[in-house]
Design a protein around this motif. Structure first.
Motif, PDB file in Angstrom:
ATOM      1  N   ILE A   1       0.859  -1.178   0.000  1.00  0.00           N
ATOM      2  CA  ILE A   1       0.000   0.000   0.000  1.00  0.00           C
ATOM      3  C   ILE A   1       0.901   1.236   0.000  1.00  0.00           C
ATOM      4  O   ILE A   1       1.607   1.487   0.983  1.00  0.00           O
ATOM      5  N   TYR A   2       0.912   1.963  -1.114  1.00  0.00           N
ATOM      6  CA  TYR A   2       1.748   3.159  -1.204  1.00  0.00           C
ATOM      7  C   TYR A   2       0.935   4.352  -0.746  1.00  0.00           C
ATOM      8  O   TYR A   2      -0.214   4.537  -1.161  1.00  0.00           O
ATOM      9  N   THR A   3       1.561   5.164   0.100  1.00  0.00           N
ATOM     10  CA  THR A   3       0.804   6.264   0.677  1.00  0.00           C
ATOM     11  C   THR A   3       1.743   7.441   0.899  1.00  0.00           C
ATOM     12  O   THR A   3       2.922   7.380   0.550  1.00  0.00           O
ATOM     13  N   ASP A   4       1.204   8.555   1.422  1.00  0.00           N
ATOM     14  CA  ASP A   4       2.058   9.731   1.568  1.00  0.00           C
ATOM     15  C   ASP A   4       2.837   9.723   2.880  1.00  0.00           C
ATOM     16  O   ASP A   4       3.581  10.651   3.159  1.00  0.00           O
ATOM     17  N   VAL A   5       2.660   8.690   3.679  1.00  0.00           N
ATOM     18  CA  VAL A   5       3.556   8.519   4.837  1.00  0.00           C
ATOM     19  C   VAL A   5       4.355   7.234   4.610  1.00  0.00           C
ATOM     20  O   VAL A   5       3.978   6.415   3.781  1.00  0.00           O
ATOM     21  N   ASP A   6       5.451   7.075   5.342  1.00  0.00           N
ATOM     22  CA  ASP A   6       6.338   5.955   5.020  1.00  0.00           C
ATOM     23  C   ASP A   6       6.135   4.764   5.944  1.00  0.00           C
ATOM     24  O   ASP A   6       7.034   3.937   6.098  1.00  0.00           O
ATOM     25  N   GLY A   7       4.959   4.674   6.560  1.00  0.00           N
ATOM     26  CA  GLY A   7       4.689   3.510   7.391  1.00  0.00           C
ATOM     27  C   GLY A   7       3.683   3.847   8.477  1.00  0.00           C
ATOM     28  O   GLY A   7       3.034   4.895   8.423  1.00  0.00           O
ATOM     29  N   VAL A   8       3.549   2.926   9.410  1.00  0.00           N
ATOM     30  CA  VAL A   8       2.635   3.116  10.525  1.00  0.00           C
ATOM     31  C   VAL A   8       3.449   3.631  11.712  1.00  0.00           C
ATOM     32  O   VAL A   8       4.496   3.076  12.039  1.00  0.00           O
ATOM     33  N   TYR A   9       2.977   4.712  12.300  1.00  0.00           N
ATOM     34  CA  TYR A   9       3.702   5.343  13.410  1.00  0.00           C
ATOM     35  C   TYR A   9       2.993   5.080  14.731  1.00  0.00           C
ATOM     36  O   TYR A   9       1.807   4.744  14.769  1.00  0.00           O
ATOM     37  N   SER A  10       3.746   5.258  15.786  1.00  0.00           N
ATOM     38  CA  SER A  10       3.196   5.044  17.121  1.00  0.00           C
ATOM     39  C   SER A  10       2.129   6.096  17.452  1.00  0.00           C
ATOM     40  O   SER A  10       1.355   5.918  18.392  1.00  0.00           O
ATOM     41  N   ALA A  11       2.095   7.173  16.689  1.00  0.00           N
ATOM     42  CA  ALA A  11       1.018   8.163  16.764  1.00  0.00           C
ATOM     43  C   ALA A  11       1.141   8.992  15.498  1.00  0.00           C
ATOM     44  O   ALA A  11       2.140   8.885  14.779  1.00  0.00           O
ATOM     45  N   ASP A  12       0.126   9.802  15.195  1.00  0.00           N
ATOM     46  CA  ASP A  12       0.183  10.624  13.992  1.00  0.00           C
ATOM     47  C   ASP A  12       1.388  11.556  14.084  1.00  0.00           C
ATOM     48  O   ASP A  12       1.432  12.435  14.946  1.00  0.00           O
ATOM     49  N   PRO A  13       2.406  11.392  13.210  1.00  0.00           N
ATOM     50  CA  PRO A  13       3.626  12.200  13.325  1.00  0.00           C
ATOM     51  C   PRO A  13       3.385  13.695  13.085  1.00  0.00           C
ATOM     52  O   PRO A  13       4.207  14.512  13.475  1.00  0.00           O
ATOM     53  N   ARG A  14       2.262  14.036  12.465  1.00  0.00           N
ATOM     54  CA  ARG A  14       1.954  15.462  12.292  1.00  0.00           C
ATOM     55  C   ARG A  14       1.564  16.084  13.636  1.00  0.00           C
ATOM     56  O   ARG A  14       1.558  17.287  13.802  1.00  0.00           O
ATOM     57  N   ILE A  15       1.196  15.256  14.585  1.00  0.00           N
ATOM     58  CA  ILE A  15       0.705  15.757  15.867  1.00  0.00           C
ATOM     59  C   ILE A  15       1.679  15.437  16.999  1.00  0.00           C
ATOM     60  O   ILE A  15       1.996  16.300  17.810  1.00  0.00           O
ATOM     61  N   ALA A  16       2.149  14.184  17.056  1.00  0.00           N
ATOM     62  CA  ALA A  16       3.016  13.779  18.169  1.00  0.00           C
ATOM     63  C   ALA A  16       4.473  13.925  17.752  1.00  0.00           C
ATOM     64  O   ALA A  16       4.919  13.289  16.790  1.00  0.00           O
TER      65      ALA A  16
END
Lengths: 408, 408
Positions: free
Chosen positions: A173-188
């Motif tokens: 699944i190609y997306t605009d983030v590079d993976g699953v983060y422990s929280a939304d990196p735009r916020i945390a």
């Protein structure tokens, strides 16, 4: 040789240059014997533009669900044809297939269709001819052959379900983030990328608002046991692999992530006579209309009069439809009032590790309390705890909780 | 009760307001028991916009004919869904069907498909439910289910063929002119609207460039004996009815109309050894590639050396493709040269009445001669005479000939 299903979302194919770049990238990474199926969404704003057209005809075009599907399925049909041309222009054999032609069979719940079956015969035939096969995501057809869209998260679900039906090695699944983060990196600020996560944890993260993956697609991956590789459209770095179990040593945090969701609306149906079946009366009607209910709390308001309050949350998108239904049922139940709150948000922690750790919930509540954030509703599952709070506190809440669990 | 197929072209549904107006107009005219099928083209510039997108991917997207069909068929799919919503918003039951869903079966010659069969079962089912049925013109699907466009004039052909397969009472073609004229009214001052015209005459007019109707659709009407009513999108006035024979007394002009065509290119293959089979060598290759050849003249250039010249015309749209083929064949035939002229145009007169009137051709040539216009090539059919002239003389030529035959 690997059989790989790759899914690119709307922003990855947002314009002509991006479409060309996607074709080039896929060919650059392709091993000679790889068989590749590419699932794509509609280009960038196409779906919104089509909805605007429909709104020119009538204020509420979504009441005509079948016609909305007829309209919206054109979006992916445009992107599959253009991406296929881009492959051909690079000298690669390729062919485009709509959802219907790819054998994606759905029920007839237009605009919110569910995949019943996938018959990938045509896809295999085209792969055997040496084609890269480009499939329209987000869509299939019902028994009449009418186009049906899969609703939110449909493109990922198409891709994962296709990978499952074809027994692919992996669904990327190609997306605009590079993976699953422990929280939304735009916020945390301290959010970290995870190399792996289990279906169950990802499912819970997704259900609770982690935008990277929709729950449906993760659930589909789990069902077919297809590894889902979430990675960036823009870099070649590995991302996060969602699979049954961890395959490598990784420092196991007790919780895997902090999820949040602002697309929430809260209903409070107040002063209902507390007779058996009232929960059923409300929630069966919502279910019949495909409105998902999330957090539910029932509390006794007045023991003597045997009157109760029912509080629950729904996706904000479903608010209008839910309100009609709830108002009607509340009336039939002689409820005193229906209150609706829209400025709410949900923050959650997820992790299989919390099962044997009773102190986790307390740490979460304390982190919120220390940040001076009130908790409105609490709900828990086996591997998650969620709190409903005021929407304007959500950023602070995510950071406070993330710091509590992830700060080394 | 009447079963009526109505066809609206791209300019009739060019924007949201026009789509609403079409729905309203159809309902205003509809008798309670009428069963209505509406065939529509893509909205105004949609097809051009889609072609531009494809040209962003590759300079010559039409080399990928299947993908062009995948792309272009979305245009009508958008307009059928919007028109259907417009009917529903007016309280009328309605449903949209793509060409494939409407049962339009084609061969697999992408971008230039031909209808093989129409199976209107679904249309009848939807009509029986009280729906107005809105069908995507210009398209069908082949045996694989892949979308195929019908090429030039395809929307009219869809409509007439549907009317034929359904044994409709009439096929109404709505257009921006209010009928068939004795010549293009934008060019010929005295052009008159005809109340009726026979299939054969209309066919010949259309084949020779009268833009109102494409020959294919008229031919289809003739095959199924479906009256075609050509009328204006913007007024309620009756237009021109194309049918087998005249039904009313009408002063019969010896010729029915003057047609012209500027979308013409002329080839001259010079100095070919005059052996049997040279015509076949050239024209079979063109036919194989679906390039239609129109006027053909072969003339002996040098009797002693037995060398001949071959002159013929093609649609200017096919010029590029035709040039490749002709250059190759000319080379194989040891031709001296291939000359191409693009600044040519064809003017023609049409009328079943000219059969028994030998003086007609002479009057046409004299009219051109009096207007000081050179004739390059002449060709005739049973009911028409055509002259190839310089393109910049076409307006004068049409007027001169129209005055000759229609001035009372």
């Amino acid at each position: 040789m690997a059989l790989i299903v790759k899914k690119f979302g709307g922003s990855s194919v947002g314009n002509i240059d991006k479409i060309k770049a996607v074709a080039k990238r896929i060919l650059d990474e392709k091993q000679p014997d790889d068989k590749i199926v590419v699932v794509v969404s509609a280009m960038g704003d196409t779906t919104d533009d089509l909805i605007q057209l429909a709104k020119g005809i009538t204020k509420d075009p979504y009441q005509y669900t079948r016609e909305m599907d007829m309209l919206l399925t054109t979006g992916e049909q445009v992107s599959i044809s253009l991406l296929t041309m881009a492959f051909k222009a690079l000298g690669q054999k390729a062919i485009s297939l709509t959802g219907a032609l790819a054998g994606v069979k759905t029920n007839s719940v237009h605009t919110k269709g569910k995949i019943k079956d996938i018959q990938p015969k045509r896809i295999f035939e085209e792969l055997d001819k040496g084609n890269i096969v480009i499939v329209a995501g987000f869509q299939g057809c019902d028994d009449l052959g009418d186009p049906v869209t899969l609703g939110r998260g449909g493109s990922d679900t198409s891709a994962v379900a296709l990978a499952g039906a074809m027994k692919a090695d992996v669904c990327e699944i190609y997306t605009d983030v590079d993976g699953v983060y422990s929280a939304d990196p735009r916020i945390a600020k301290g959010a970290r990328r995870m190399k792996e996560i289990t279906y169950y944890e990802m499912l819970e993260m997704a259900r609770l608002g982690a935008g990277v993956m929709q729950p449906r697609s993760v659930e589909t991956g789990r069902l077919y046991n297809i590894p889902i590789h979430v990675r960036s459209t823009f870099t070649n770095k590995p991302g996060t692999i969602i699979r049954e179990e961890y395959t490598m040593e990784e420092k196991e945090f007790i919780i895997r992530g902090v999820a949040h969701d602002t697309n929430v609306a809260k209903f409070a149906v107040l002063g209902i006579p507390n007779t058996p079946g009232i929960a059923h009366a409300i929630f069966s009607k919502l279910a019949e209309n495909n409105v998902d209910v999330d957090m539910i709390v029932q509390s006794i308001r007045n023991m003597e009069k045997n009157v109760t309050d029912m509080v629950f949350t729904v996706t904000a998108d479903d608010l209008g439809q839910a309100k009609q239904i709830v108002d009607k049922v509340a009336d039939e139940l002689n409820a005193v009032a229906v209150l609706i709150e829209q400025d709410v948000a949900k923050v959650s922690i997820v992790g299989a590790g919390m099962l044997g750790n009773p102190g986790i919930a307390a740490r979460m509540f304390k982190a919120l309390s220390d940040a001076n954030i009130n908790i409105d509703v609490i709900s828990t599952s086996e591997i998650s705890i969620s709190c409903l709070i005021k929407a304007d506190k959500i950023k602070e809440a995510v950071n406070a909780i993330h710091d509590e669990f992830f700060k080394d």
